[in-house]
Enzyme design. Structure first.
Site, PDB file in Angstrom:
ATOM      1  N   SER C  72      -0.746  -9.619  11.498  1.00 41.50           N
ATOM      2  CA  SER C  72       0.082  -9.558  10.292  1.00 41.50           C
ATOM      3  C   SER C  72      -0.720 -10.183   9.152  1.00 41.50           C
ATOM      4  CB  SER C  72       1.400 -10.295  10.499  1.00 41.50           C
ATOM      5  OG  SER C  72       1.138 -11.663  10.737  1.00 41.50           O
ATOM      6  N   ASN C 101     -10.022   2.025   1.327  1.00 42.57           N
ATOM      7  CA  ASN C 101      -8.677   2.133   1.909  1.00 42.57           C
ATOM      8  C   ASN C 101      -7.714   1.501   0.913  1.00 42.57           C
ATOM      9  OD1 ASN C 101      -6.419   0.577   3.536  1.00 42.57           O
ATOM     10  ND2 ASN C 101      -7.069   2.214   4.901  1.00 42.57           N
ATOM     11  N   CYS C 132       3.021   0.974   3.967  1.00 42.48           N
ATOM     12  CA  CYS C 132       3.735  -0.132   3.309  1.00 42.48           C
ATOM     13  C   CYS C 132       5.093   0.342   2.800  1.00 42.48           C
ATOM     14  CB  CYS C 132       2.945  -0.647   2.119  1.00 42.48           C
ATOM     15  SG  CYS C 132       1.280  -1.077   2.542  1.00 42.48           S
ATOM     16  N   ASN C 194      -2.332   4.256  12.574  1.00 41.21           N
ATOM     17  CA  ASN C 194      -2.225   2.874  12.155  1.00 41.21           C
ATOM     18  C   ASN C 194      -1.522   2.111  13.290  1.00 41.21           C
ATOM     19  OD1 ASN C 194      -2.124   0.534  10.490  1.00 41.21           O
ATOM     20  ND2 ASN C 194      -2.055   1.869   8.694  1.00 41.21           N
ATOM     21  N   GLY C 246      -7.306   1.853  19.820  1.00 43.94           N
ATOM     22  CA  GLY C 246      -7.698   1.401  21.146  1.00 43.94           C
ATOM     23  C   GLY C 246      -9.041   1.867  21.640  1.00 43.94           C
TER      24      GLY C 246
END
Ligand SMILES: Cc1cc2nc3c(=O)[nH]c(=O)nc-3n(C[C@H](O)[C@H](O)[C@H](O)COP(=O)(O)OP(=O)(O)OC[C@H]3O[C@@H](n4cnc5c(N)ncnc54)[C@H](O)[C@@H]3O)c2cc1C
Ligand SMILES: Cc1cc2nc3c(=O)[nH]c(=O)nc-3n(C[C@H](O)[C@H](O)[C@H](O)COP(=O)(O)OP(=O)(O)OC[C@H]3O[C@@H](n4cnc5c(N)ncnc54)[C@H](O)[C@@H]3O)c2cc1C
Ligand SMILES: Cc1cc2nc3c(=O)[nH]c(=O)nc-3n(C[C@H](O)[C@H](O)[C@H](O)COP(=O)(O)O)c2cc1C
Ligand SMILES: Cc1cc2nc3c(=O)[nH]c(=O)nc-3n(C[C@H](O)[C@H](O)[C@H](O)COP(=O)(O)O)c2cc1C
Ligand code: FES
Ligand code: FES
EC number: 1.3.-.-
Lengths: 308, 267, 308, 267
Positions: C72, C101, C132, C194, C246
């Site tokens: 976060s 980005n 967002c 994401n 991943g």
């Protein structure tokens, strides 16, 4: 050592302790009995059934992933009638709460099964798995559309006197919207999460590992998603929650309780450690001892109740 | 069925290290209950990587010493992690699991093995010999190096008839185990047990179709629970009327009557 | 050994090879340079920027989970002006394609940044992070509402001559609907996924581990979900895909290419193995050798192209 | 900065096993570059469990032998897995990382340690002594058993002044390291280096506020990359005008000027 009261009440469903086994991972309750005493479990959720028998998907049905498992069993089951004739008699003798899990492809599929499963059948509750596509409505999923979810839960609720558990799929933009929908539909309890949709590819064969291409992801890998959903839903609806998704140890289970679950369910964890339900229960009790908590039920939501 | 932290007594490479054949002996109460053809579900690490247990056949039982032997071939991550374990270490075992082979009481027992499919046949041979039954092994492998690394000496110790085939003719006849079978007249009555790749087992079943031999085959499938609870490991079976049903390889098998197995199932 | 052509063309964006690093995990391209030669990378995606500088969230910002990582960070960044003044001059000297980005809380936030970032700035592309909340529209997320996503991509596209990459959030019911929306909006490329929204709880402190309560889940744990989304999206839209989620080894990367990605991005994997991009690239080349493939680009979608 | 599979030379429990204090020596080229206060990011297993590296301070450097020493305390899964590693095993190291302490050239170096915060101060003490600087350690711990297990002997070997406090008075004075500081007159000019729990470091900073001592503090935070790329590990800093900014513990630190750190940051 004072004894801990492990009993939990999830609305109309009282369980001797909060540790349940998850649907599809514990057969019809007999398979693991030699390894994990059934009378120590808070409950067993039975393999999902459908109105008609199903052969399920071809193999391979399983693929291991990092800290996770993909499965595409495809709801193999003996069908409602055979379940009632051959399995239910044994299930009702199990020394714990037995929860039926029903799946369907139309509202009528669900109501048909709900009618056949009542308190007198000896079951403790019905869990409604709404993660299948609704074939009558062009494959739109009950589990991802709030209105359909509300409708199917209300329909089931109208047909049975058993407590109704709505089992939610995590593959949605807003789990809260789904939870509110099933609450409106009259669900007594919410269970979450079902599996995350995933897949993996055999890079040498250059095709999906699972014969069915996609499968449901479960196991420790998904736990952060599951805990987040329990946290969100428990603050958004009034009905109790059975939390699951990646529980293997008592620490994992306590995480779900603190996040807002009133009970927990162990699925993939049984494959890793067939005695996981036992050690989870013992660990929860010791945790309560250490934290001066007399009733396990007091743990529910402590992580956010403390914050507000 | 037991769940046990069992101590490793021996762990060694068999033969040519490049072939990755391993022999692993555990001290465990499972030895008391094991029946030929059964398997264990082994937790190869105490952590989450890999997550699932690995199914390995019981390839030897010593009830006096309370030991079981597993033979395995290095394949992917799980067996690689397992290969690190050392004598003295404890690993968690679940077993014995599944339904094994029928133990013949008379006649001849013909064992038909493809590659490492020989592993689960070893304790069956032992048991049959104890019953005074004659045992004959047909074994097909890549080449001599393979057969020797995959435990040929263990078979030789049994003093039974061994016929082998290799793809390159470096040992026995050149060809498959099917070629071997075709080269022999199986005049004596008896029982057949087969283990190996699906296609090979299907051909063996075909081979014995019009005979009186009862053929039992040991299947493999990816497993979750190992105890029949998850329906991950099914095969397709067919009764005499051709009605299809599922069998659980872990619980109803791994050993099935070969004629009941639908070898080319697509559903 | 014949040499493999590793070049990939993602619409208007040509990369010397398909191995990119993911936004937020590779700083502004300098931090890992001593460990992983920049000139070997297909590209670097820079840390997300916003119009104004942001301090980001309080710590703890990270929590490890089974085979995964919750973060976060909260978009800590120096802001657009400082980015252009202090970072861009160094970024444009990097011997690889640099992808900016951008994140925002309103359409104007995005267009403001897009206007400032053009081909002449030396960047190779702009990746639009739409995960967002849209503060001007009551916190509804750009990344979960197809209409908003289409709108913001179209607006960015109108303001810059750089290739526009739409980065999708996996926290949606239908990733295909989101992909189709950004394709309609004119996105040149789609990147996904994401992070998955997750959380974990410190059971001794009885509160969330992350100061911000929830965070984004990344790392090997999410790979099956990411591969599934790349598989679905690549069959539903015509524009090329950068796959991520991943990736740690070359096998993981090949999985994404076969699923339908034209390039791959490595995020959390860098933390585990700072040389992951190198070994991924080498592994892809060897894989191509072994499978008689001369151009890496031929791998894209092989797992489903073979099936239809 | 290097990324290296480094061989373990020694790995042992220090003192009382119940306290879980470990000493781990690697043969590595990192020894050549290491500066007191820097750390390494250690991959404790080759698999995915645990996934992330673990930051551990460099607690000793032997440039002749090319060895670094890490001292660590068993905490959770990562250190538990690490504790299994044996001499001869190789683990992947990333380091040396971060900005270390300023090496004093004259005066006295006061080291203030809370608990295992003493670990990263060891190489600083060594280096300062090499520079001919006088070193004095103030160390607060739980009790005597703790201090002895946490490497008291290593400090004693340096032949420096050591003042200790324990919570139960079993060694040194009873109280905290702050009580220790208050009990001593620090007349000599010099430098202070502190490492320990945040609250303790904040108090030490407070203690020296109105003095001429430059205080450097070594911070801890959960880390992702360890190289400044992920912004996972930030702390809050403040310039003389009170303007806030972020510092990266891994790259700008772990050692910061104590007076610049916002000790009670809530943003
Ligand atoms: C009943 C039974 C008995 C077996 N007995 C033996 C034996 O005695 N010796 C031996 O060497 N091997 C045996 N196998 C195969 C053995 O289980 C696999 O080789 C092993 O699981 C591979 O694991 P891995 O992590 O190394 O490979 P990976 O390919 O990385 O495994 C990935 C996943 O696929 C599964 N898997 C891979 N191959 C197989 C396979 N052939 N069968 C079932 N699951 C598989 C793994 O369990 C794991 O979940 C047996 C399998 C079964 C079902
Ligand atoms: C710069 C630096 C230097 C350090 N030096 C030492 C040392 O020399 N000796 C020593 O014993 N410990 C040291 N630590 C703390 C050490 O990193 C943690 O004790 C260790 O990471 C715990 O890992 P675990 O898996 O056992 O614990 P867990 O609690 O299971 O770890 C869970 C996660 O939290 C992180 N974490 C837990 N505690 C800390 C912590 N205190 N600081 C940072 N991350 C943490 C872990 O890295 C992991 O990602 C240092 C930390 C930092 C940041
Ligand atoms: C093999 C397998 C079969 C499953 N079958 C069902 C099912 O029939 N009905 C259902 O509602 N959920 C089913 N699930 C989902 C689990 O009940 C549970 O929701 C999910 O696996 C997450 O929990 P876990 O991580 O503890 O496994 C199945 C899961 C697995 C792994
Ligand atoms: C620490 C961290 C910071 C991130 N910051 C951003 C960001 O600023 N913008 C963005 O679009 N994605 C960001 N991401 C998401 C990654 O770019 C990537 O999409 C995601 O982590 C999945 O890939 P991975 O599993 O390889 O990490 C961040 C991820 C991490 C772990
Ligand atoms: S492995 Fe679960 S039923 Fe066979
Ligand atoms: S750990 Fe990544 S910036 Fe410090």
């Amino acid at each position: 050592m004072k004894t801990i009261n492990t009993e939990v009440k999830l609305g109309p469903l009282a369980l001797r302790n909060p540790v349940i086994t998850a649907s599809g991972t514990y057969g019809f309750g007999e398979e693991y009995a030699p390894l994990c005493p059934v009378e120590r479990l808070g409950g067993i959720t039975l393999k999902g059934i459908t109105p008609e028998p199903r052969m399920g998907n071809p193999v391979p049905r399983l693929a291991e992933t990092p800290a996770g498992l993909l499965n595409s069993v495809g709801l193999e089951n003996p069908g409602l009638d055979e379940f009632i004739a051959s399995y239910l008699p044994k299930v009702r003798e199990l020394p714990t709460a037995a929860i039926a899990n029903i799946s369907g492809f139309s509202v009528e599929d669900y109501t048909h099964m709900a009618r056949a499963l009542q308190k007198e059948s000896g079951l403790a509750a019905i869990e409604v798995n709404i993660s299948c596509p609704n074939v009558k409505h062009g494959g739109m999923h009950f589990g991802t559309d709030p209105a359909s979810a509300e409708q199917v839960i209300a329909a089931v609720k109208a047909e049975t006197d058993l407590p109704v558990i709505a089992k939610l799929s995590p593959n949605v933009t807003s789990i809260v919207a789904m939870a509110q929908a099933v609450a409106r539909g009259g669900a007594d309890i919410i269970s979450l999460i079902n599996t995350l949709l995933g897949m993996s590819i055999d890079i040498e064969k250059q095709r999906p590992v699972l014969a069915n291409t996609m499968g449901g992801l479960s196991g420790p890998a998904v736990r952060p998603v599951a805990v987040r959903m329990v946290w969100e839903v428990s603050q958004a609806v009034e009905i109790p929650i059975i939390g699951m998704g990646g529980i293997l140890t008592w620490q994992d289970a306590v995480e779900f309780l603190l996040a807002g679950a009133s009970a927990v369910s162990i699925g993939t964890g049984n494959f890793v450690d067939p005695q996981a339900p036992l050690s989870v229960l013992e660990g929860i009790e010791e945790y309560c001892q250490r934290h001066g908590v007399s009733n396990v039920s007091e743990l529910t939501g402590l992580a956010w109740k403390g914050n507000i | 069925m037991r769940l046990e932290d069992a101590k490793i007594v021996e762990h060694e490479i068999m033969g040519d290290p490049q072939l990755g054949m391993m022999r692993l002996v555990f001290k465990t109460e499972i030895a008391k209950e094991a029946h030929p053809g059964q398997f264990v579900q082994l937790k190869v690490s105490s952590g989450l990587d890999p997550l699932l247990r690995r199914p390995i056949s019981i390839a030897g039982v010593d009830t006096d010493k309370n030991e079981i032997t597993l033979l395995y071939r290095l394949k992917g991550k799980g067996t690689k992690v397992l290969a690190q374990a050392k004598p003295g270490d404890e690993l968690n075992l679940l077993g014995p699991l599944g339904q094994g082979f029928t133990i013949p009481q008379s006649g001849t027992l013909y064992l038909v093995a493809g590659g490492i499919g020989a592993f689960p046949l070893l304790p069956l041979a032992q048991k049959a010999l104890e019953q005074g039954v004659k045992v004959c092994l047909f074994w097909g492998g890549e080449n001599q190096r393979f057969l020797e690394s995959a435990g040929m000496h263990l078979w030789e110790d049994l003093g039974i008839t061994i016929e082998v085939s290799t793809m390159d003719g470096s040992m026995g006849i050149q060809g498959t185990v099917l070629d071997l079978l075709r080269n022999h007249e199986l005049t004596e009555s008896g029982q057949v047990a087969v283990c190996g790749p699906m296609m090979m087992m299907a051909s063996v079943n075909e081979f014995f179709k019009e005979t009186d031999f009862e053929v039992e085959a040991s299947l493999e499938e990816r497993m979750g629970c190992g105890v029949g609870a998850c329906l991950g490991c099914v095969c397709t079976l067919q009764d005499e009327q051709g009605k299809l049903r599922r069998g659980k390889v872990c619980k109803d098998g791994p050993v099935f009557k070969a004629k009941e197995v639908v070898w080319n199932a697509t559903v």
